[in-house]
Design an enzyme around this catalytic site. Structure first.
Site, short mmCIF file in Angstrom:
data_model
loop_
_atom_site.label_atom_id
_atom_site.label_comp_id
_atom_site.label_asym_id
_atom_site.label_seq_id
_atom_site.Cartn_x
_atom_site.Cartn_y
_atom_site.Cartn_z
N TYR A 26 50.26 58.32 34.04
CA TYR A 26 51.62 58.83 33.87
C TYR A 26 51.54 60.28 33.40
O TYR A 26 52.12 60.66 32.39
CB TYR A 26 52.39 57.95 32.88
N SER A 28 51.01 64.45 35.19
CA SER A 28 51.76 65.38 36.03
C SER A 28 52.31 64.67 37.28
O SER A 28 53.52 64.65 37.53
CB SER A 28 50.85 66.56 36.41
N GLN A 29 51.45 64.07 38.07
CA GLN A 29 51.91 63.38 39.28
C GLN A 29 52.51 62.02 38.98
O GLN A 29 53.53 61.63 39.56
CB GLN A 29 50.75 63.21 40.28
N SER A 52 46.65 54.69 25.45
CA SER A 52 47.03 55.92 26.16
C SER A 52 48.19 56.63 25.49
O SER A 52 49.21 56.02 25.14
CB SER A 52 47.42 55.58 27.60
N THR A 85 38.25 62.13 37.81
CA THR A 85 36.97 61.71 37.22
C THR A 85 37.06 60.32 36.57
O THR A 85 36.04 59.69 36.34
CB THR A 85 36.53 62.73 36.16
N ALA A 86 38.27 59.86 36.27
CA ALA A 86 38.42 58.53 35.64
C ALA A 86 38.57 57.43 36.69
O ALA A 86 38.48 56.24 36.37
CB ALA A 86 39.64 58.53 34.72
N HIS A 109 45.24 62.23 45.91
CA HIS A 109 44.22 63.23 46.29
C HIS A 109 43.02 62.42 46.77
O HIS A 109 42.73 61.36 46.21
CB HIS A 109 43.88 64.09 45.07
N GLU A 196 42.34 75.46 45.54
CA GLU A 196 42.44 75.62 44.07
C GLU A 196 41.28 76.42 43.50
O GLU A 196 41.44 77.13 42.50
CB GLU A 196 42.63 74.27 43.37
#
Ligand code: NDP
Ligand SMILES: CC[C@](O)(C(C)=O)C(=O)O
Ligand code: MG
Ligand code: MG
Length: 337
Positions: A26, A28-29, A52, A85-86, A109, A196
């Site tokens: 939960y 940015s995206q 979290s 990475t998670a 992504h 990026e």
């Protein structure tokens, strides 16, 4: 080569409204997808680990939050919006054990699929809905009745309907209002990483910092250097955004345009282009992905060091002072729109 672009009329919102969607993460995206899907009439549950720090935000915004494993177990469509990475460990521990034939695993992504870090079973759909903009803008555009264009791709079509399902999801977050472009996981991942690194974040930040350094080291006031190298960049990029480089050149003075045409290619010269090609090669070969995964597994020592160096760059202190004088510029990052 022309691309296929899909709009609201090409997508059936009913498909995603008929499924339960788990949004895992939960940030940015994640917040943008979850809130917009909910507002589009979709049954959404959020998956977040027990400790979290995103949990209170999601709950305050009226969403039901359970663990990632619980969310994956109850949902038909599982959208993974945790940090890249998670995702590998998250998938192995919480998602894979809760998959069943007919379910769908979605991504924002393609990193983990493109580099083989996640390999879902053959009986689930694997698709991507990747907005081409930061999550907070995705949400703001949706709330304003508009949308951020999305890339949509299917890696595995177990149901035979994976693309239509992904398009329906894209409609639920406003993406097909602006247009959803069909692509592949490979094309999205490689171009996103290149953009990026070489242009949008890495290239632009280094260009701004270096210009600021050249002016201040030559004795010019940091405040004046800040305006010239950072503040005005937005105004120039806005013109490019609205009408391309040609529109920007139309608007600036002839003196600026002559300086642009005659000096720009000396700054971004053939050596820079060669370095960009090398960066693309590292992305295509998987070298960048291996480096980033190893850096993350080692506790991100270089990432932390470079981040701290960037934050300590004199342009940041100058910018903080100047933005405080321009209340309309220093906007807080809001979590909802
Ligand atoms: N940032 C963007 O605008 C864009 C991102 N993407 C892609 O979207 C995906 C998400 O990125 P982004 O939104 O930037 O991520 P953020 O870093 O903004 O947010 C990550 C979220 O995932 C949570 N999280 C962290 N670890 C886990 C875990 N193990 N299990 C479940 N949730 C976890 C975080 O919780 P906590 O608060 O506890 O850390 C946070 O809520 C990535 O694949 C990224 O490449 C694509 C396009 C643009
Ligand atoms: C440009 C950065 C980005 O690719 C994005 C917002 O699209 C990201 O990974 O955050
Ligand atoms: Mg991107
Ligand atoms: Mg990216």
């Amino acid at each position: 080569m022309s691309v296929e672009v899909y709009y609201d009329d090409d997508a059936d919102l009913g498909l995603i409204q008929g499924r339960k969607v788990a949004v895992i993460g939960y940030g940015s995206q994640g917040h943008a997808h979850a809130l917009s899907l909910r507002d589009s009439g979709v049954d959404v549950v959020i998956g977040l680990p027990a400790g979290s720090k995103s949990r209170p935000k999601a709950e305050e915004q009226g969403l039901r939050v359970v663990t990632p494993a619980e969310a994956a177990a109850e949902a038909d469509v599982i959208m993974i919006l945790a940090p890249d990475t998670a995702q590998r460990a998250l998938y192995a521990e919480a998602i894979a054990p809760n998959l069943a034939p007919g379910k769908a695993v979605f991504f924002g992504h393609g990193f983990n699929i493109r580099y083989g870090l996640i390999t879902p079973p053959a009986d689930v759909d694997v698709a991507m809905v990747a907005p081409k903009g930061p999550g907070h803008l995705v949400r703001r555009q949706y709330v304003d009745g508009k949308g951020v264009p999305c890339l949509v791709a299917v890696e595995q079509d177990a149901s035979g309907n994976a693309f239509q399902l992904a398009l329906s999801y894209a409609k639920g977050i406003g993406g097909t209002r602006a247009g959803a472009i069909r692509t592949t996981f490979t094309e999205e991942t490689e171009t996103d990483l290149f953009g990026e690194q070489a242009v949008l974040c890495g290239g632009a930040a280094a260009l701004v910092q270096t210009g600021f350094e050249v002016l201040t080291e030559a004795g010019y006031a940091p405040e004046v250097a800040y305006f010239e190298c950072l503040h005005e960049l937005k105004l120039i990029v806005d013109l490019m955004y609205e009408g391309g480089i040609a529109r920007m050149r139309y608007s600036v003075s002839d003196t600026a345009e002559y300086g642009d045409l005659s000096r720009g290619p000396r700054v971004i010269d053939s050596r820079v282009k060669e370095e960009m090609r090398k960066i693309l090669g590292e992305i295509q070969s998987g070298e960048f992905a291996r480096e980033w995964v190893a850096e993350d597994e080692a506790g991100r020592p270089n990432f932390a060091k470079w981040r701290a160096e960037g934050a300590a760059h004199p342009i940041e202190e100058t910018g903080q002072k100047l933005r405080a004088m321009m209340s309309w510029v220093d906007r807080p990052i809001t979590e909802t729109a």
